[in-house]
Motif scaffolding. Structure first.
Motif, PDB file in Angstrom:
ATOM      1  N   PRO A 449       0.602  -1.035  -0.016  1.00 38.76           N
ATOM      2  CA  PRO A 449       0.091  -0.007   0.120  1.00 38.76           C
ATOM      3  C   PRO A 449       0.834   1.178  -0.123  1.00 38.76           C
ATOM      4  O   PRO A 449       2.005   1.100   0.329  1.00 38.76           O
ATOM      5  N   ARG A 450       0.254   2.420  -0.364  1.00 38.05           N
ATOM      6  CA  ARG A 450       1.114   3.745  -0.333  1.00 38.05           C
ATOM      7  C   ARG A 450       1.642   3.754   0.987  1.00 38.05           C
ATOM      8  O   ARG A 450       1.013   3.907   1.911  1.00 38.05           O
ATOM      9  N   TRP A 451       2.942   3.968   1.075  1.00 38.38           N
ATOM     10  CA  TRP A 451       3.788   4.440   2.297  1.00 38.38           C
ATOM     11  C   TRP A 451       4.272   5.794   2.427  1.00 38.38           C
ATOM     12  O   TRP A 451       5.055   6.315   1.625  1.00 38.38           O
ATOM     13  N   SER A 452       3.631   6.681   2.802  1.00 38.96           N
ATOM     14  CA  SER A 452       3.695   7.938   3.067  1.00 38.96           C
ATOM     15  C   SER A 452       5.039   8.151   3.982  1.00 38.96           C
ATOM     16  O   SER A 452       5.296   7.597   4.905  1.00 38.96           O
ATOM     17  N   ALA A 453       5.623   9.077   3.413  1.00 44.23           N
ATOM     18  CA  ALA A 453       6.931   9.622   4.239  1.00 44.23           C
ATOM     19  C   ALA A 453       6.572  10.019   5.685  1.00 44.23           C
ATOM     20  O   ALA A 453       5.276  10.636   5.857  1.00 44.23           O
ATOM     21  N   PHE A 454       7.258  10.030   6.640  1.00 41.18           N
ATOM     22  CA  PHE A 454       7.113  10.250   8.111  1.00 41.18           C
ATOM     23  C   PHE A 454       7.191  11.641   8.182  1.00 41.18           C
ATOM     24  O   PHE A 454       8.118  12.527   7.662  1.00 41.18           O
ATOM     25  N   THR A 455       5.922  12.186   8.816  1.00 44.45           N
ATOM     26  CA  THR A 455       5.961  13.752   9.064  1.00 44.45           C
ATOM     27  C   THR A 455       5.842  13.756  10.663  1.00 44.45           C
ATOM     28  O   THR A 455       5.843  15.133  11.156  1.00 44.45           O
ATOM     29  N   GLY A 456       5.370  12.812  11.497  1.00 46.38           N
ATOM     30  CA  GLY A 456       5.284  12.742  12.764  1.00 46.38           C
ATOM     31  C   GLY A 456       4.432  11.490  13.113  1.00 46.38           C
ATOM     32  O   GLY A 456       4.588  11.233  14.581  1.00 46.38           O
TER      33      GLY A 456
END
Length: 487
Positions: A449-456
């Motif tokens: 699945p789409r793995w979003s970059a970590f922002t917190g």
């Protein structure tokens, strides 16, 4: 047989199911005799062709108890363990040893708390990852007192006044070898990812803070440990580390380095617990300070941890170290004995592993793309396994520390456990994502699945299913970040 020419001489490897394997390659001179507790030196050239069919000796080390979950997961190999102080060897797996192949490279750093482990462990076998189009390198480095002792006499004989971190220097020497030689195995020296778990992950975090290591790797993967936000606090400086070294040396009756160099190395590694320090060579500032200032190596980063990191280490007395008054905070409740045991496990795992990894991601997200994961799959232990119960009194280990290893590297078959189709699909998905990250600096693609970059808050969950999720117990992470160290 397959050949490769390095700067020190020619090697003969062998094919293993479509992957060329070169084992036991020396990357530095043996750190023995007068070279004990000295920076690694380049390996001497050899004449003719050197066979690279067998792993080199593991570093001198004790072994975990044979009834421990750590032993069964990481050390219960079919090969007999051979150890020696002459241990600076690495291993290479490559799907295409042609110099023009230009394949991405993964250099794997084993865990083991700076006491255990080696690059030839079956759980770190590189064939499955190499089959995904990577050149894989595993390596040994010095452990225990042989790898990390700081001492005023060692500083006095060093041109920079440094002491300690010989194990970290070994890793840098191996990375330098990769830089100079990996093209001969089909690898691209400008696409090197440094990856590892537990103490290996913490080493990677420290090397991101090291000026000396920065030209040598271009992305990083850290599993279940970190060099920042540590429960024990920032790294010791030279004064504190040397005092510890003197106390340790006094236990042998003679704190003199010449005398210690004459002792058998096996005797030295059985005493004391050692790790990285601010040595003045590899690390000139505490790693926390470097990350707080945003001055670390700005490379893509993938990090994460497991659901039950504390199950191997928790004991009931840990409740005395809770950062809140027991029973007054719902983050760590202790209303009855069963709840107290769960809290002891939770606090141990979060303070020692989960929070430091989260802190690593938080500190790095502003400087380079960062991804976080959480591993939640309980491995299927076989019936009748000789296994001591958890010390915290809970009935099982759950998703324990290092449980993710055979999935991330797709090495399930190194253990004859009752793996299911779910386990094998999870291993394929996870190892594919790791391989894409090594190849491109981004884990996305394939069946993931789409793995979003970590922002917190973002985290990919690898468990009975794979799904996009969020950081669990974020308030606990923030509480631990505010607490003074040591915890």
């Amino acid at each position: 047989m397959i050949g490769a020419r390095t700067t020190a001489g020619r090697l003969a490897g062998e094919w293993d199911e479509g992957v060329a394997v070169f084992r036991g390659i020396p990357f530095a001179e043996p750190p023995v005799g007068g070279l004990r507790w000295r920076p690694p030196r380049p390996v001497a050239r050899w004449d003719g062709e050197r066979r690279a069919y067998a792993f080199g000796p593991a570093p001198l080390q004790p072994q975990p108890p044979s009834d421990s979950i750590m032993y069964h997961t990481n050390f219960a190999d079919r090969r007999a363990l051979v150890m020696s102080e002459d241990c600076l060897y690495l291993n290479v797996w490559t799907p295409d040893p042609a110099r023009a192949a230009g394949l991405p490279v993964m250099v794997w750093i084993h865990g083991g708390g700076n006491r255990y482990g080696h690059g030839g462990q079956e759980i770190h076998d590189g064939r499955a990852m190499a089959g995904r189009g990577l050149v894989v390198v595993t390596l040994n480095h010095r452990l225990g007192a042989l790898g990390f002792l700081a001492h005023p006499e060692l500083a006095a004989e060093d041109d920079l006044g440094a002491s300690g971190n010989y194990g970290l220097q070994d890793i840098v020497a191996a990375l330098t070898w990769v830089r100079e030689n990996i093209a001969a195995f089909g690898g691209d020296p400008d696409r090197v990812t440094l990856a590892g778990n537990s103490a290996g992950a913490a080493h990677i975090c420290h090397l991101m803070a090291s000026e000396a290591a920065r030209p040598l790797f271009h992305a990083a993967v850290g599993q279940s440990a970190s060099g920042v936000g540590r429960a024990e606090g920032p790294l010791a400086d030279q004064a504190a580390a040397q005092k510890q070294g003197l106390r340790w040396a006094a236990g042998f009756g003679d704190p003199n380095i010449d005398g210690l160099r004459r002792l058998d190395g096996s005797e030295l590694v059985l005493r004391g617990h050692f790790g990285p320090v601010v040595d003045g060579r590899i690390l000139t500032r505490p790693t926390d300070e470097v990350f707080d200032a945003g001055r670390q190596h700005r490379v893509p980063l993938l990090v994460g941890s497991n659901s039950d990191e504390g199950s191997v280490y928790a004991t009931p007395d840990v409740l005395r170290r809770l950062p809140v008054e027991p029973g007054t905070d719902e983050l760590y409740p202790v209303r009855d004995m069963a709840e107290a045991r769960r809290t002891a496990r939770l606090f141990t795992g979060e303070s020692r592993f989960t929070h430091p990894v989260w802190r690593w991601a938080v500190a790095h997200r502003e400087t380079a793309p960062t991804w976080m994961y959480r591993f939640t799959r309980t491995p299927p232990l076989p019936d009748g396994l000789d296994l001591a119960p958890p010390r915290d009194g809970l009935p099982a280990y759950g998703v324990h520390h290092t449980a993710e290893l055979p999935y991330a590297l797709d090495t399930l078959d190194c253990r004859p456990w009752p793996w299911t189709g779910t386990d094998r699909e999870l291993a394929r998905t996870m190892a594919d994502a790791w391989a894409r990250f090594v190849g491109t600096g981004d884990p996305n693609g394939g069946a993931l699945p789409r793995w979003s970059a970590f922002t917190g808050t973002e985290a990919m969950v690898f468990g009975d299913s794979v799904r996009a999720g969020t950081v669990e117990r974020l308030e606990a992470m923030r509480l631990l970040a505010r607490c003074p160290r040591p915890l």
